[in-house]
Design an enzyme around this catalytic site. Structure first.
Site, PDB file in Angstrom:
ATOM      1  N   CYS A  27       0.828  -1.205   0.000  1.00 26.47           N
ATOM      2  CA  CYS A  27       0.000   0.000   0.000  1.00 26.47           C
ATOM      3  C   CYS A  27       0.864   1.258   0.000  1.00 26.47           C
ATOM      4  CB  CYS A  27      -0.933   0.008   1.209  1.00 26.47           C
ATOM      5  SG  CYS A  27      -2.126  -1.334   1.218  1.00 26.47           S
ATOM      6  N   ARG A 104      -7.534  -5.070  -3.399  1.00 24.55           N
ATOM      7  CA  ARG A 104      -7.119  -3.860  -4.112  1.00 24.55           C
ATOM      8  C   ARG A 104      -8.085  -3.629  -5.274  1.00 24.55           C
ATOM      9  NH1 ARG A 104      -2.540  -2.491  -1.871  1.00 24.55           N
ATOM     10  NH2 ARG A 104      -1.370  -4.180  -0.917  1.00 24.55           N
TER      11      ARG A 104
END
Length: 193
Positions: A27, A104
């Site tokens: 991330c 995601r």
């Protein structure tokens, strides 16, 4: 960055994306890359909006750490979703998920508020910022003319014409090339030269 609603972005393209958790390596790499490319999204009249189940204070601590360690300012909003209601509504989090980590998910939303494309990666695989930019540009290109984009298309590449929808067009012997795979130079890129 305050209260917001997706309707605040009407009239602009939006890339809405979830990330599994703050302070994680994949991330962090995405946020650094997206922050560095933010001006390129803006040039496409496209805003970035992130979402995760982490709290506002976790977001603030994380963007501060990103700034301190990578010299990058995160200038797009990060929506907090600790109740997971947004994540579940958008399919970013399964109803029976063992924890709060989202996949995601990336949603490409057009100026009318319609989700036009969706990409989904597992938590362990980072997104490609270049692919996100390419998808926005391709969606905008097909909206502006009666064309489609081939595999791997980038602005300036040749475009494809939609296949004929009738027998006369399909059998037209005067056509160059294959009737169902007709390319042409991108007139928009020629106009910009």
């Amino acid at each position: 960055m305050g209260d917001m609603s997706l309707s605040d972005y009407r009239g602009r393209w939006v890339v809405l994306f979830s990330h599994p958790a703050d302070f994680t390596p994949v991330c962090t790499s995405e946020f650094v890359a997206l922050s560095r490319a933010h001006d390129r999204f803006k040039a496409l009249d496209c805003d970035l909006v992130a979402i995760s189940v982490d709290s506002l204070y976790a977001h603030l601590g994380w963007i501060r750490a990103i700034h301190e360690h990578f010299g990058v300012a995160v200038t797009f909003p990060i929506v907090e979703d600790p109740s997971m209601v947004i994540g579940r509504a958008y399919g970013m989090l399964a109803d029976n998920a063992p924890d709060a980590a989202t996949v995601r998910a990336t949603f490409f939303i057009d100026p009318e508020g319609i989700v036009r494309a969706k990409l989904c990666y597992p938590a362990t695989i980072g997104r490609s910022v270049e692919e996100l930019l390419r998808v926005v540009a391709a969606l905008q290109r097909v909206d502006s003319d009666n064309v489609v984009t081939p595999e791997g298309w980038h602005p300036g590449d040749d475009v494809l014409l939609p296949p004929h929808q009738d027998q006369v067009g399909a059998l037209d012997a005067t056509q160059d090339g294959c009737w169902f795979h007709r390319t042409r130079p991108d007139k928009q890129s020629e106009a910009g030269k």
